[in-house]
Enzyme design. Structure first.
Site, PDB file in Angstrom:
ATOM      1  N   TYR A   1      15.978  47.692  63.838  1.00  0.00           N
ATOM      2  CA  TYR A   1      17.132  48.219  63.079  1.00  0.00           C
ATOM      3  C   TYR A   1      18.436  47.584  63.562  1.00  0.00           C
ATOM      4  O   TYR A   1      18.644  47.419  64.772  1.00  0.00           O
ATOM      5  CB  TYR A   1      17.238  49.730  63.290  1.00  0.00           C
ATOM      6  CG  TYR A   1      16.211  50.551  62.542  1.00  0.00           C
ATOM      7  CD1 TYR A   1      16.146  50.525  61.159  1.00  0.00           C
ATOM      8  CD2 TYR A   1      15.323  51.362  63.242  1.00  0.00           C
ATOM      9  CE1 TYR A   1      15.211  51.310  60.488  1.00  0.00           C
ATOM     10  CE2 TYR A   1      14.394  52.148  62.580  1.00  0.00           C
ATOM     11  CZ  TYR A   1      14.341  52.112  61.195  1.00  0.00           C
ATOM     12  OH  TYR A   1      13.431  52.886  60.540  1.00  0.00           O
TER      13      TYR A   1
ATOM     14  N   ARG B   1      30.847  78.569  86.883  1.00  0.00           N
ATOM     15  CA  ARG B   1      29.925  78.664  85.763  1.00  0.00           C
ATOM     16  C   ARG B   1      29.445  80.112  85.725  1.00  0.00           C
ATOM     17  O   ARG B   1      29.989  80.921  85.014  1.00  0.00           O
ATOM     18  CB  ARG B   1      28.771  77.658  85.945  1.00  0.00           C
ATOM     19  CG  ARG B   1      27.940  77.452  84.715  1.00  0.00           C
ATOM     20  CD  ARG B   1      26.876  76.383  84.914  1.00  0.00           C
ATOM     21  NE  ARG B   1      25.926  76.714  85.972  1.00  0.00           N
ATOM     22  CZ  ARG B   1      24.879  75.953  86.293  1.00  0.00           C
ATOM     23  NH1 ARG B   1      24.660  74.816  85.652  1.00  0.00           N
ATOM     24  NH2 ARG B   1      24.047  76.326  87.249  1.00  0.00           N
TER      25      ARG B   1
ATOM     26  N   LYS C   1      12.360  75.911  85.929  1.00  0.00           N
ATOM     27  CA  LYS C   1      12.973  76.148  84.614  1.00  0.00           C
ATOM     28  C   LYS C   1      12.691  74.969  83.688  1.00  0.00           C
ATOM     29  O   LYS C   1      12.281  73.894  84.141  1.00  0.00           O
ATOM     30  CB  LYS C   1      14.481  76.346  84.786  1.00  0.00           C
ATOM     31  CG  LYS C   1      15.210  75.137  85.376  1.00  0.00           C
ATOM     32  CD  LYS C   1      16.634  75.493  85.783  1.00  0.00           C
ATOM     33  CE  LYS C   1      17.359  74.294  86.388  1.00  0.00           C
ATOM     34  NZ  LYS C   1      18.654  74.678  86.971  1.00  0.00           N
TER      35      LYS C   1
HETATM   36  C1  LIG Z   1      18.707  74.161  88.266  1.00  0.00           C
HETATM   37  C2  LIG Z   1      19.167  74.937  89.434  1.00  0.00           C
HETATM   38  C3  LIG Z   1      18.672  74.643  90.706  1.00  0.00           C
HETATM   39  C4  LIG Z   1      17.811  73.449  90.993  1.00  0.00           C
HETATM   40  O1  LIG Z   1      18.641  72.309  91.007  1.00  0.00           O
HETATM   41  P1  LIG Z   1      18.093  70.839  91.315  1.00  0.00           P
HETATM   42  O2  LIG Z   1      19.327  70.024  91.395  1.00  0.00           O
HETATM   43  O3  LIG Z   1      17.229  70.480  90.169  1.00  0.00           O
HETATM   44  O4  LIG Z   1      17.343  70.897  92.586  1.00  0.00           O
HETATM   45  C5  LIG Z   1      19.039  75.478  91.760  1.00  0.00           C
HETATM   46  N1  LIG Z   1      19.879  76.527  91.551  1.00  0.00           N
HETATM   47  C6  LIG Z   1      20.406  76.811  90.332  1.00  0.00           C
HETATM   48  C7  LIG Z   1      21.339  77.951  90.195  1.00  0.00           C
HETATM   49  C8  LIG Z   1      20.078  76.020  89.242  1.00  0.00           C
HETATM   50  O5  LIG Z   1      20.612  76.298  88.045  1.00  0.00           O
END
Ligand SMILES: *Cc1c(COP(=O)(O)O)cnc(C)c1O
Length: 397
Positions: A282, A161, A62
């Site tokens: 800055y 969630r 993702k």
């Molecule tokens: C993002 C996600 C993962 C992967 O998690 P990591 O901590 O990056 O390994 C796995 N399962 C779900 C449901 C996620 O949202």
């Protein structure tokens, strides 16, 4: 211009003679270089797969594979044997599907997006269904369209969630008697996997085992990256690592077992001397306590180098590697520029056009994250769009 002027003016970007003219030009024109080591990502996937055997090791790609590039990453992992991929949104699935084989399973973590059934069907994407209403919408679409594609059922075991409650999942068990129930995976998500001693981990594993075991014949998945390291009780039939593939430490309380996969270099655009007592940047937050030499590099917070890492008097700032040595950031991070205190380097060690390493050379994503006041995940997903990207080895066209 004499030949020697040209030599000094030329950035010493990798002057590899094997580069095409276009590639060399692109490297020179960019604010910096973002190198993604696909071999390291594949090695990380293999390590996670080995730790999880006999469970299947999927890959979470993702957010453009946490900033690393979903298509090249997924292509490399598929080549290594990865058969299941997770993205967050339907658009991500759409962008990735053409790079995958038909047989590769592609799940959309954010679920069944409304009015989009045709898209799931067209690209054979599987929604990760997180509520009963979503399941009902998916069923309506399947009934109307005749589509036979699969879906995961997300069961919430404590994250609060996404996901149906275990009791709601139990109510769905009679569905399994239909031949076309469509469920290809049941999953849940750990809230505290990076804190092994947290009691919620055990509670989630027990709750998930209880409900998942009743979905006879359907594979179950619980672990993210850190979950892989919590042991076999967390592996079930499939694990879903993301961050660890890209080099983030999944075991924050111990040494990082993963290989770094991302490097960032920015060009030194100017070297300047600053008198003792002068301030830099800055807000004049940083004061030279000695005659100081600065290297100004062409990256800033617009490239994902957070302002929080700036050099402020009395505070230990982030460091970059210049000429093989760690040097502290001086003054605030600007949108497009960072000043680095290179006073400790010998006079001739570095000149305009050299590159400073912002990530790599021992500076890890996790180290930067501490300076940024965040986690490695956010460092990676914030990597800017202005960097010229280099894939090692070059992604197959
Ligand atoms: C993002 C996600 C993962 C992967 O998690 P990591 O901590 O990056 O390994 C796995 N399962 C779900 C449901 C996620 O949202």
């Amino acid at each position: 211009m004499t030949a020697s002027d040209t030599a000094t003016a030329l950035p010493t970007l990798d002057m590899d003679m094997s580069l095409s003219v276009e590639e060399a030009a692109a490297r020179h024109a960019a604010s910096g270089l973002l190198t993604v080591d696909l071999d390291a990502i594949v090695a990380n996937w293999r390590l996670l797969a080995g730790k999880s055997t006999p469970a299947e090791c999927a890959a979470v790609v993702k957010a453009d594979a946490y900033g690393c590039g979903a298509v090249p990453v997924a292509t490399a992992l598929a080549g290594a044997g990865c058969a299941t991929f997770f993205v967050a949104t339907l658009n991500e699935a759409k962008a990735l599907r053409p790079a995958l084989r038909e047989q590769a399973a592609l799940y959309v973590l954010d679920g069944f997006f409304p009015h989009c059934g045709d898209v799931y069907a067209a690209i054979d994407a599987r929604p990760v269904i997180g509520s009963l209403i979503e399941l009902a919408e998916w069923d309506v679409f399947r009934r109307r369209s005749g589509w036979q594609g699969g879906a995961a059922l997300h069961i919430d075991t404590g994250m609060n969630r996404l996901g149906v409650l275990p009791a709601e999942a139990e109510g769905l068990l009679p569905r399994l008697r239909q031949a076309d129930h469509g469920l290809t995976l049941v999953m849940s998500h750990l809230a505290c996997a990076d804190t092994p001693e947290h009691p919620l981990n055990g509670r989630q594993a027990v709750a998930f085992r209880e409900i998942a075991s009743r979905f006879t014949g359907i594979p179950a998945a619980l672990a993210n990256s850190s979950g892989v390291f919590l042991g076999p009780a967390f592996h079930f039939d499939m694990v879903r690592p993301g961050a660890a593939l890209y080099g983030v430490n999944p075991t924050p309380e111990a040494d990082n077992p993963m290989q770094p996969a991302v490097g960032v270099e920015a060009r030194i655009v100017q070297i300047r001397e600053v008198a003792r007592g002068d301030t830099v940047g800055y807000g004049a937050t940083w004061t030279a306590r000695r005659p100081t030499r600065l290297a100004v590099v062409t990256a800033g917070y617009a490239d994902g180098y957070f302002r929080a890492a700036g050099g402020v008097d009395g505070v230990r700032s982030a460091e970059a590697v210049v000429a093989g040595q760690r040097c502290p950031v001086a003054g605030r991070i600007s949108m497009d520029l960072i000043a680095i205190d290179i006073t400790e380097l010998s006079d001739n060690a570095v000149r305009r056009g050299h590159m400073a390493t912002l990530i790599g050379g021992g500076v890890t994503v996790d180290e930067l994250a501490r300076h940024f006041g965040t986690i490695g995940y956010e460092v990676l997903t914030s990597l800017g769009r202005r960097y010229h990207r280099i894939y090692k080895p070059a992604a197959a066209a």
